[in-house]
Design a protein around this motif. Structure first.
Motif, PDB file in Angstrom:
ATOM      1  N   TRP A 253       8.193   5.231 -14.670  1.00 45.43           N
ATOM      2  CA  TRP A 253       7.116   5.861 -13.911  1.00 45.43           C
ATOM      3  C   TRP A 253       7.139   5.412 -12.457  1.00 45.43           C
ATOM      4  O   TRP A 253       6.997   6.226 -11.543  1.00 45.43           O
ATOM      5  CB  TRP A 253       5.763   5.531 -14.553  1.00 45.43           C
ATOM      6  CG  TRP A 253       4.638   6.340 -13.995  1.00 45.43           C
ATOM      7  CD1 TRP A 253       4.398   7.669 -14.200  1.00 45.43           C
ATOM      8  CD2 TRP A 253       3.597   5.881 -13.129  1.00 45.43           C
ATOM      9  NE1 TRP A 253       3.265   8.060 -13.522  1.00 45.43           N
ATOM     10  CE2 TRP A 253       2.760   6.980 -12.860  1.00 45.43           C
ATOM     11  CE3 TRP A 253       3.290   4.643 -12.577  1.00 45.43           C
ATOM     12  CZ2 TRP A 253       1.624   6.877 -12.048  1.00 45.43           C
ATOM     13  CZ3 TRP A 253       2.162   4.546 -11.767  1.00 45.43           C
ATOM     14  CH2 TRP A 253       1.344   5.656 -11.515  1.00 45.43           C
ATOM     15  N   PHE A 254       7.341   4.117 -12.235  1.00 43.25           N
ATOM     16  CA  PHE A 254       7.436   3.616 -10.866  1.00 43.25           C
ATOM     17  C   PHE A 254       8.659   4.187 -10.161  1.00 43.25           C
ATOM     18  O   PHE A 254       8.612   4.544  -8.979  1.00 43.25           O
ATOM     19  CB  PHE A 254       7.518   2.092 -10.852  1.00 43.25           C
ATOM     20  CG  PHE A 254       6.197   1.404 -11.052  1.00 43.25           C
ATOM     21  CD1 PHE A 254       5.059   1.843 -10.401  1.00 43.25           C
ATOM     22  CD2 PHE A 254       6.081   0.319 -11.904  1.00 43.25           C
ATOM     23  CE1 PHE A 254       3.837   1.222 -10.587  1.00 43.25           C
ATOM     24  CE2 PHE A 254       4.871  -0.317 -12.094  1.00 43.25           C
ATOM     25  CZ  PHE A 254       3.735   0.138 -11.434  1.00 43.25           C
ATOM     26  N   GLY A 255       9.769   4.272 -10.880  1.00 42.43           N
ATOM     27  CA  GLY A 255      10.998   4.764 -10.263  1.00 42.43           C
ATOM     28  C   GLY A 255      10.978   6.239  -9.986  1.00 42.43           C
ATOM     29  O   GLY A 255      11.696   6.720  -9.114  1.00 42.43           O
ATOM     30  N   GLY A 256      10.165   6.987 -10.725  1.00 39.76           N
ATOM     31  CA  GLY A 256      10.185   8.444 -10.624  1.00 39.76           C
ATOM     32  C   GLY A 256       9.952   8.965  -9.225  1.00 39.76           C
ATOM     33  O   GLY A 256      10.740   9.731  -8.697  1.00 39.76           O
ATOM     34  N   MET A 257       8.872   8.567  -8.621  1.00 42.28           N
ATOM     35  CA  MET A 257       8.613   9.023  -7.260  1.00 42.28           C
ATOM     36  C   MET A 257       9.262   8.104  -6.245  1.00 42.28           C
ATOM     37  O   MET A 257       9.469   8.476  -5.100  1.00 42.28           O
ATOM     38  CB  MET A 257       7.105   9.105  -7.015  1.00 42.28           C
ATOM     39  CG  MET A 257       6.717   9.625  -5.649  1.00 42.28           C
ATOM     40  SD  MET A 257       7.340  11.271  -5.314  1.00 42.28           S
ATOM     41  CE  MET A 257       6.338  12.212  -6.444  1.00 42.28           C
ATOM     42  N   GLY A 258       9.595   6.911  -6.672  1.00 36.67           N
ATOM     43  CA  GLY A 258      10.205   5.944  -5.762  1.00 36.67           C
ATOM     44  C   GLY A 258       9.171   4.938  -5.296  1.00 36.67           C
ATOM     45  O   GLY A 258       8.188   5.303  -4.646  1.00 36.67           O
ATOM     46  N   ILE A 259       9.378   3.702  -5.701  1.00 30.16           N
ATOM     47  CA  ILE A 259       8.415   2.672  -5.321  1.00 30.16           C
ATOM     48  C   ILE A 259       8.361   2.536  -3.813  1.00 30.16           C
ATOM     49  O   ILE A 259       7.328   2.176  -3.249  1.00 30.16           O
ATOM     50  CB  ILE A 259       8.804   1.323  -5.969  1.00 30.16           C
ATOM     51  CG1 ILE A 259       8.900   1.486  -7.490  1.00 30.16           C
ATOM     52  CG2 ILE A 259       7.806   0.234  -5.633  1.00 30.16           C
ATOM     53  CD1 ILE A 259       9.394   0.266  -8.216  1.00 30.16           C
ATOM     54  N   ILE A 260       9.437   2.869  -3.142  1.00 27.04           N
ATOM     55  CA  ILE A 260       9.438   2.754  -1.687  1.00 27.04           C
ATOM     56  C   ILE A 260       8.467   3.751  -1.066  1.00 27.04           C
ATOM     57  O   ILE A 260       7.785   3.442  -0.099  1.00 27.04           O
ATOM     58  CB  ILE A 260      10.862   2.933  -1.129  1.00 27.04           C
ATOM     59  CG1 ILE A 260      11.698   1.714  -1.502  1.00 27.04           C
ATOM     60  CG2 ILE A 260      10.851   3.134   0.366  1.00 27.04           C
ATOM     61  CD1 ILE A 260      13.088   1.731  -0.964  1.00 27.04           C
ATOM     62  N   VAL A 261       8.362   4.949  -1.649  1.00 29.69           N
ATOM     63  CA  VAL A 261       7.416   5.922  -1.116  1.00 29.69           C
ATOM     64  C   VAL A 261       5.993   5.381  -1.258  1.00 29.69           C
ATOM     65  O   VAL A 261       5.152   5.559  -0.375  1.00 29.69           O
ATOM     66  CB  VAL A 261       7.562   7.286  -1.825  1.00 29.69           C
ATOM     67  CG1 VAL A 261       6.520   8.266  -1.313  1.00 29.69           C
ATOM     68  CG2 VAL A 261       8.956   7.838  -1.597  1.00 29.69           C
ATOM     69  N   LEU A 262       5.719   4.692  -2.364  1.00 28.41           N
ATOM     70  CA  LEU A 262       4.417   4.052  -2.530  1.00 28.41           C
ATOM     71  C   LEU A 262       4.236   2.975  -1.475  1.00 28.41           C
ATOM     72  O   LEU A 262       3.176   2.865  -0.855  1.00 28.41           O
ATOM     73  CB  LEU A 262       4.297   3.423  -3.927  1.00 28.41           C
ATOM     74  CG  LEU A 262       3.035   2.586  -4.188  1.00 28.41           C
ATOM     75  CD1 LEU A 262       1.795   3.455  -4.096  1.00 28.41           C
ATOM     76  CD2 LEU A 262       3.101   1.919  -5.549  1.00 28.41           C
ATOM     77  N   ALA A 263       5.270   2.187  -1.249  1.00 21.46           N
ATOM     78  CA  ALA A 263       5.176   1.117  -0.270  1.00 21.46           C
ATOM     79  C   ALA A 263       5.000   1.656   1.144  1.00 21.46           C
ATOM     80  O   ALA A 263       4.353   1.032   1.982  1.00 21.46           O
ATOM     81  CB  ALA A 263       6.416   0.233  -0.347  1.00 21.46           C
ATOM     82  N   VAL A 264       5.572   2.823   1.412  1.00 19.92           N
ATOM     83  CA  VAL A 264       5.438   3.438   2.732  1.00 19.92           C
ATOM     84  C   VAL A 264       3.966   3.653   3.072  1.00 19.92           C
ATOM     85  O   VAL A 264       3.550   3.581   4.227  1.00 19.92           O
ATOM     86  CB  VAL A 264       6.218   4.766   2.788  1.00 19.92           C
ATOM     87  CG1 VAL A 264       5.792   5.607   3.982  1.00 19.92           C
ATOM     88  CG2 VAL A 264       7.705   4.491   2.872  1.00 19.92           C
ATOM     89  N   ALA A 265       3.155   3.892   2.051  1.00 23.29           N
ATOM     90  CA  ALA A 265       1.736   4.139   2.276  1.00 23.29           C
ATOM     91  C   ALA A 265       1.009   2.904   2.798  1.00 23.29           C
ATOM     92  O   ALA A 265      -0.015   3.017   3.470  1.00 23.29           O
ATOM     93  CB  ALA A 265       1.078   4.618   0.981  1.00 23.29           C
ATOM     94  N   ILE A 266       1.555   1.715   2.518  1.00 22.03           N
ATOM     95  CA  ILE A 266       0.881   0.494   2.965  1.00 22.03           C
ATOM     96  C   ILE A 266       1.603  -0.201   4.118  1.00 22.03           C
ATOM     97  O   ILE A 266       1.024  -1.049   4.781  1.00 22.03           O
ATOM     98  CB  ILE A 266       0.705  -0.513   1.804  1.00 22.03           C
ATOM     99  CG1 ILE A 266       2.058  -0.995   1.278  1.00 22.03           C
ATOM    100  CG2 ILE A 266      -0.125   0.082   0.694  1.00 22.03           C
ATOM    101  CD1 ILE A 266       1.950  -2.133   0.287  1.00 22.03           C
TER     102      ILE A 266
END
Length: 482
Positions: free
Chosen positions: A136-149
């Motif tokens: 689930w974390f890999g699906g969208m890319g944890i980096i894209v999540l990190a980009v938000a912060i």
């Protein structure tokens, strides 16, 4: 190259990732399955390493360049694959070796879905949860999540987003600011996951199975909590829900964003990539169902049911199973694997080369045929009403060429480890396309492969997840020149 800021970002992201060990630890405590210590120790090791990496450079403030984004992306996926393997090594069950644990961890994070584990039904609940959560974390890319912060930490994120987002066109944004883009993607991703879980639960899955399978369905991952995958449930409604969410998760998330923003579905069919994608799925499904019926392998509506599920699962690179398609007439497994090379749409969680690239290649091929008759004609390649530049077409052909060359090199390397041809080429295809299941010795699992083959396939999974160029560019001398 800004190595100090790269270390700072890597340290922060490792500390953030360490908290992903907390939910499976809680699941272990809830089910009393004896694996909680493995996750707590893994949390401590990962957080401490991230903290030690971050502390010496925490005051550094520098803008990221594009090459910095490439290096961070590759380091991040590699490091997370290594640290994500710690619980799998420490837990009493399955208590994997280093290579098996890294393989399983990378397979989850890259949403490949290839597994070295057998007896999945008997794994501790926390391990089952953790495998699904990795996908689930890999699906969208944890980096894209990190980009938000990252902007809140004084670090620009556009370079990371361009390095991470799959597809040939990476400069388009859904919103004016990259932070808002990342948040929009995750809101959509989370909403689809919740809807999928509720659908599975309403159709008859337990709450645990519903949540776990929603993780891997929306991520286009393919991990399951059962050896028999979706076939374990033998439920047409569950299969229908899986098909629906596999299809929409392999669609460009920009279309989902537009549907939410405009409160309209009309633009889906206006998108040429979406039309081609749906046409491929329907066409291959019809052909497979016909062959299954005519050959007497499976007859009537059951042929349609099995064909539809397997085609959607394999073509979107999810890798779920309701039937052993390896036992179908020989041309069908081969056809399904070829479909997996197209994969999902650009900007989706799907793997493969992406449907839009295949569409551009076909259109360019047709243009060259027409030029034989009209050598002087000016014929731009169009997607819908929009002409694409020759630079994009050249980039697509370059990607296609390198993809096939990498495939051949990896295939030769696997053959060199002693694997037979069917096992080798499907293993490379399944990992490079982030598909999961293969044929031959990897039809059920990858546990019987030798260690050398597993390391090669780990590299193949990273190549596929990072769309080849992001990783290969690090091996060029020009990348490291000042």
């Amino acid at each position: 190259m800004h190595f100090r800021v790269i270390l700072r970002i890597l340290g922060i992201l490792m500390m953030v990732f360490s908290f992903s060990m907390v939910p499976p630890a809680l699941v272990s405590w809830l089910y009393d399955d004896g694996s909680m210590n493995a996750f707590l120790v893994a949390f401590g090791i990962t957080f401490a390493t991230g903290l030690i990496t971050w502390m010496p450079v925490y005051r550094v403030r520098q803008d990221l360049r594009t090459r910095d984004g490439f290096l961070i992306t590759v380091l991040f996926w590699t490091v997370l694959g290594l640290f994500g393997s710690i619980p799998l090594m420490l837990a009493e069950t399955p208590h994997l070796s280093v290579v098996d644990a890294v393989f399983e961890s990378l397979s989850g994070l890259t949403t490949t879905g290839a597994t070295v584990i057998t007896g999945i039904d008997h794994l501790p609940a926390s391990i089952l949860w953790y495998r699904q959560q990795l996908q689930w974390f890999g699906g969208m890319g944890i980096i894209v999540l990190a980009v938000a912060i990252l902007p809140m930490l004084g670090i620009g994120g556009m370079q990371l987003y361009r390095a991470e987002t799959p597809g040939p066109v990476k400069d388009s944004k859904l919103t004016p600011r990259i932070t808002e883009t990342a948040k929009a993607l995750w809101y959509i991703y989370l909403s689809l996951t919740i809807a999928c879980a509720l659908g599975y639960w309403a159709a008859g899955m337990s709450a645990f199975d519903a949540i776990c399978h929603s993780f891997s369905t929306v991520a286009i991952g393919g991990f399951s909590t059962h050896d028999a995958s979706i076939g374990y449930f033998d439920n047409p409604m569950i299969e229908a829900i899986a098909i629906f969410f596999m299809v929409i998760s392999a669609v460009n998330f920009a279309l989902h964003f537009s549907a939410w923003k405009q409160k309209s579905l009309s633009h889906y069919w206006q998108d040429p990539e979406f039309r081609f994608y749906v046409s491929l799925l329907l066409g291959i499904t019809a052909f497979c169902a016909l062959v299954l019926h005519v050959t007497g392998t499976i007859e009537g509506l059951e042929a349609v049911r099995n064909a539809l599920f397997e085609v959607v699962s394999i073509a979107t690179t999810t890798g779920y199973a309701t039937a052993d398609f390896a036992q179908w007439p020989t041309m069908l497994p081969f056809l399904l694997f070829i479909a997996a090379f197209a994969g999902g749409c650009a900007g989706s969680t799907g793997g493969g080369m992406k449907v839009i690239r295949i569409l551009i290649i076909l259109k360019q091929g047709m243009r060259e045929v027409t030029r034989l008759l009209h050598p002087s004609a000016v014929m731009p390649i169009k997607l819908g009403n929009r002409a694409i530049s020759d630079r994009v077409a050249e980039a697509v052909w370059g990607f296609f060429s390198v993809y096939l060359i990498v495939f051949v090199i990896m295939l030769i390397a696997l053959l060199g480890t002693g694997l037979d041809q069917v096992t080798a080429w499907t293993a490379v295809g399944a990992t490079l396309n982030n598909l999961g299941p293969g044929l031959g010795d990897v039809a059920a699992h990858y546990g019987d492969l030798n260690d050398s083959a597993k390391w090669i396939l780990c590299f193949s999974m990273l190549l596929g997840r990072l769309e080849v160029f992001t990783l290969l560019v690090l091996f060029t001398p020009a990348f490291w020149r000042r």
